[in-house]
Structure formats: C-alpha cells, structure tokens
Design a protein around this motif. Structure first.
Motif, PDB file in Angstrom:
ATOM      1  N   ARG A  82       9.957   0.825 -31.037  1.00 42.79           N
ATOM      2  CA  ARG A  82      10.640  -0.417 -30.645  1.00 42.79           C
ATOM      3  C   ARG A  82      10.122  -0.909 -29.299  1.00 42.79           C
ATOM      4  N   ASN A  83      10.625  -2.068 -28.900  1.00 44.05           N
ATOM      5  CA  ASN A  83      10.306  -2.635 -27.594  1.00 44.05           C
ATOM      6  C   ASN A  83       8.808  -2.916 -27.466  1.00 44.05           C
ATOM      7  N   ILE A  84       8.206  -3.397 -28.551  1.00 55.33           N
ATOM      8  CA  ILE A  84       6.778  -3.694 -28.517  1.00 55.33           C
ATOM      9  C   ILE A  84       6.528  -5.164 -28.836  1.00 55.33           C
ATOM     10  N   LYS A  85       5.473  -5.689 -28.227  1.00 58.68           N
ATOM     11  CA  LYS A  85       5.019  -7.044 -28.523  1.00 58.68           C
ATOM     12  C   LYS A  85       4.156  -7.039 -29.774  1.00 58.68           C
ATOM     13  N   ASN A 118      -2.593   5.753 -21.840  1.00 56.75           N
ATOM     14  CA  ASN A 118      -2.248   4.425 -21.353  1.00 56.75           C
ATOM     15  C   ASN A 118      -3.548   3.764 -20.933  1.00 56.75           C
ATOM     16  N   LEU A 119      -3.973   2.767 -21.703  1.00 60.78           N
ATOM     17  CA  LEU A 119      -5.211   2.046 -21.418  1.00 60.78           C
ATOM     18  C   LEU A 119      -4.880   0.700 -20.779  1.00 60.78           C
ATOM     19  N   ARG A 120      -4.653   0.711 -19.477  1.00 65.41           N
ATOM     20  CA  ARG A 120      -4.295  -0.514 -18.736  1.00 65.41           C
ATOM     21  C   ARG A 120      -3.161  -1.279 -19.409  1.00 65.41           C
ATOM     22  N   GLY A 121      -2.100  -0.566 -19.742  1.00 66.58           N
ATOM     23  CA  GLY A 121      -0.924  -1.207 -20.313  1.00 66.58           C
ATOM     24  C   GLY A 121      -0.843  -1.178 -21.826  1.00 66.58           C
ATOM     25  N   VAL A 122      -1.902  -0.759 -22.475  1.00 72.02           N
ATOM     26  CA  VAL A 122      -1.893  -0.616 -23.932  1.00 72.02           C
ATOM     27  C   VAL A 122      -1.809   0.874 -24.248  1.00 72.02           C
ATOM     28  N   THR A 123      -0.869   1.236 -25.093  1.00 70.01           N
ATOM     29  CA  THR A 123      -0.694   2.634 -25.470  1.00 70.01           C
ATOM     30  C   THR A 123      -1.522   2.936 -26.704  1.00 70.01           C
ATOM     31  N   LYS A 124      -2.426   3.898 -26.575  1.00 70.73           N
ATOM     32  CA  LYS A 124      -3.255   4.341 -27.699  1.00 70.73           C
ATOM     33  C   LYS A 124      -2.770   5.724 -28.117  1.00 70.73           C
ATOM     34  N   VAL A 125      -2.392   5.847 -29.393  1.00 69.92           N
ATOM     35  CA  VAL A 125      -1.941   7.146 -29.903  1.00 69.92           C
ATOM     36  C   VAL A 125      -2.824   7.564 -31.075  1.00 69.92           C
ATOM     37  N   HIS A 150       1.497  -2.414 -27.758  1.00 69.05           N
ATOM     38  CA  HIS A 150       1.681  -3.232 -26.559  1.00 69.05           C
ATOM     39  C   HIS A 150       3.190  -3.253 -26.298  1.00 69.05           C
ATOM     40  N   PHE A 151       3.663  -2.338 -25.435  1.00 69.08           N
ATOM     41  CA  PHE A 151       5.089  -2.299 -25.111  1.00 69.08           C
ATOM     42  C   PHE A 151       5.454  -3.481 -24.232  1.00 69.08           C
ATOM     43  N   ASN A 152       6.689  -3.970 -24.399  1.00 71.44           N
ATOM     44  CA  ASN A 152       7.203  -5.001 -23.494  1.00 71.44           C
ATOM     45  C   ASN A 152       7.364  -4.396 -22.109  1.00 71.44           C
TER      46      ASN A 152
END
Length: 153
Positions: A82-85, A118-125, A150-152
């Motif tokens: 949740r809480n993702i763009k 955390n890639l400059r605000g983008v979460t890579k899993v 892309h989390f808010n």
C-alpha cells in the motif's frame, strides 16, 4: 496476507518467506485462452485427445509462460503493498522449470524476499518465487521476480 506500507516495513521481511498464495486450478479453458492470447496452440497444450493418446503426460499441460503469467495474480494474495504511486513488474531472473503443470492441477506461489534496495526513492525488491504443484514434491519452477515500487512520500 502481509500488508506493507513503507520501505522499512518491506525491509523487515528481508531473507524471510513472505507467504504463500491460495491454491489456483489451471483448467483447460485457461490453457486454451492463453494459447489464443499468445498464438501458441502447440498440441501438448490444446489437443486433449492427442495429448492423452500420444503425449508423455496422459493429458495436456499448461504453457510454462502461463504459469509465469500467474505471478502477479498470486503475488497479490501474498502481499498487499500500500501507500504507493506506482508498481512496476521490472524483471524475471534465473527461472528454472522443474516439471510441467498438468491440466486441472492446483498450484500456489511461495514468496521470499531475497533483496531490497532504495534507488533514489524507488524501492527495488527481488522476490524468490516458487510455484508449488499440489501433491508434488518438485516445484513447477523457481526463480526471481523483480518489482519496483514508488512509495508515496
């Protein structure tokens, strides 16, 4: 189902099994629709009589790519991020097919978080995905799926 709202909540699962989806039956109708969508009508998938008569599995089998295409559907049963763009299916890595999925088999996805960054605000899993076939010891496949979130703020 695991609910994840932030990078930190996701990171808490690093190296752990996140969960297992519900069982899903792959029937002949789903196989035929996949064949139509991908233009892959190889007889081992779609010709029930020939597959029973001449095939090595006494019936049709699901396309390998059909079983891979189920990952997003089954993943949503394991984790509610949740809480993702935006969420992006970024890649698949190192997949090995262990055995075919026979028509009318039940499958479920087991997911483990292998890495998170955390890639400059983008979460890579990177999620280790294993497709289990009910009643079988060997999985249909094991490999890694990569998602970007892309989390808010």
């Amino acid at each position: 189902m695991v609910v994840i709202n932030t990078f930190e909540e996701y990171q808490a699962h690093l190296g752990k099994e996140i969960g297992i989806s519900n069982w899903h039956t792959i029937d002949q109708e789903q196989i035929n629709k996949f064949a139509d969508a991908t233009l892959d009508h190889q007889w081992i998938h779609t010709d029930q009589e020939k597959a029973k008569r001449e095939g090595p599995f006494n019936g049709t089998i699901a396309h390998g790519y059909l079983t891979l295409a189920l990952i997003p559907y089954l993943w949503k049963q394991i984790a509610d991020v949740r809480n993702i763009k935006m969420e992006i299916n970024y890649g698949i890595e190192c997949f090995k097919f262990g055995q075919p999925v026979l028509v009318d088999s039940e499958v479920q996805l087991k997911a483990k978080l292998n890495s998170i960054a955390n890639l400059r605000g983008v979460t890579k899993v990177v999620i280790e995905a294993t497709l289990i076939i009910k009643g079988q010891q060997k999985p249909a496949y094991t490999g890694n799926v990569v998602f970007l979130y892309h989390f808010n703020d």
